[in-house]
Design a protein around this motif. Structure first.
Motif, PDB file in Angstrom:
ATOM      1  N   GLN A  61       0.864  -1.173   0.000  1.00  0.00           N
ATOM      2  CA  GLN A  61       0.000   0.000   0.000  1.00  0.00           C
ATOM      3  C   GLN A  61       0.906   1.231   0.000  1.00  0.00           C
ATOM      4  O   GLN A  61       1.585   1.517   0.983  1.00  0.00           O
TER       5      GLN A  61
ATOM      6  N   ARG B 114      -1.362  -4.267   2.466  1.00  0.00           N
ATOM      7  CA  ARG B 114      -2.781  -4.578   2.415  1.00  0.00           C
ATOM      8  C   ARG B 114      -2.990  -6.025   2.853  1.00  0.00           C
ATOM      9  O   ARG B 114      -2.305  -6.927   2.364  1.00  0.00           O
TER      10      ARG B 114
ATOM     11  N   LYS C 130     -13.723  -2.021   0.986  1.00  0.00           N
ATOM     12  CA  LYS C 130     -12.807  -2.936   0.307  1.00  0.00           C
ATOM     13  C   LYS C 130     -12.565  -4.226   1.086  1.00  0.00           C
ATOM     14  O   LYS C 130     -11.906  -5.135   0.603  1.00  0.00           O
TER      15      LYS C 130
ATOM     16  N   LEU D  40     -10.583  -4.722   3.532  1.00  0.00           N
ATOM     17  CA  LEU D  40      -9.133  -4.836   3.676  1.00  0.00           C
ATOM     18  C   LEU D  40      -8.661  -4.031   4.874  1.00  0.00           C
ATOM     19  O   LEU D  40      -9.285  -3.041   5.268  1.00  0.00           O
TER      20      LEU D  40
ATOM     21  N   VAL E 103      -5.075  -2.079   6.203  1.00  0.00           N
ATOM     22  CA  VAL E 103      -3.739  -1.614   5.848  1.00  0.00           C
ATOM     23  C   VAL E 103      -2.933  -1.584   7.135  1.00  0.00           C
ATOM     24  O   VAL E 103      -3.333  -0.924   8.111  1.00  0.00           O
TER      25      VAL E 103
END
Length: 218
Positions: free
Chosen positions: A53, A60, A101, A103, A105
């Motif tokens: 990322q 990620r 998403k 996800l 980070v």
């Protein structure tokens, strides 16, 4: 290796809850240290690194858990590189969820460039199996549901066993039929109290009250 709890359902049966666990301690973990003689049942997978990322070494991670503290609370985690069998100790510095998403980070100590982050693509992240967060009433760890025998409550007939939990609007138990005319077939049972009134982890059994047609239509 065991899978961590996945996907919080939108009903009263919860294969996974978002209860906060105790904060993971943050010793000065050596990122080069490894754990040998890996026992597969001693660890829970919590996510997979899928991409870098940005340019500063952030990563990620696709989560295999709905417990946000796995990625948001700093502390020691463990990482397994593709093709290897030894877990590597890492230090999670911080993390944040990316809305829309699915996800996280994260930042790991010692990973400061995009190239370093790229080298960790496809690595899996783990915590000890003993570090399960506490659950509330009607919350269940997915790994504890897999393998439960499923009985028809009305007749006591053994229908099959749970082979997976599928996330949906209401989570679904995927049941492999055993003593049934559709042997070796699978059916999907909504994981709600009205249909699965009894979930007995200690006795390794689920009792269901399927509405008419449920076992036939899927």
């Amino acid at each position: 290796m065991n899978s961590e709890e996945t996907k919080k359902p939108k009903n009263s049966r919860k294969p996974q809850g978002k209860k906060k666990s105790k904060k993971t301690p943050s010793p000065n973990a050596n990122p080069k240290s490894t754990i040998q003689n890996l026992k597969l049942d001693d660890w829970l997978a919590i996510g997979k690194i899928v991409a870098p990322q940005g340019l500063a070494g952030e990563l990620r991670v696709y989560p295999e858990t709905d417990f946000p503290e796995r990625f948001e609370v700093p502390g020691t985690r463990w990482m397994l590189r593709p093709g290897q069998t030894e877990l590597q100790t890492i230090e999670l510095l911080d993390g944040r969820y990316v809305e829309g998403k699915n996800l996280y980070v994260i930042t790991i100590a010692g990973v400061e460039t995009r190239n370093q982050a790229e080298e960790l693509r496809d690595c899996r992240l783990f915590v000890p199996e003993s570090d399960r967060p506490e659950l509330g009433e009607d919350e269940y760890h997915v790994v504890d549901l897999i393998g439960l025998e499923v009985y028809l409550q009305a007749s006591g007939e053994l229908l099959g066993k749970v082979v997976d939990v599928i996330p949906a609007g209401n989570d679904l138990l995927e049941v492999e039929l055993l003593n049934h005319e559709k042997a070796n077939k699978k059916v999907l049972i909504p994981f709600v109290k009205e249909i699965t009134p009894v979930v007995d982890i200690a006795s390794r059994r689920v009792e269901i009250l399927p509405p008419p047609g449920l076992l036939e239509i899927n």
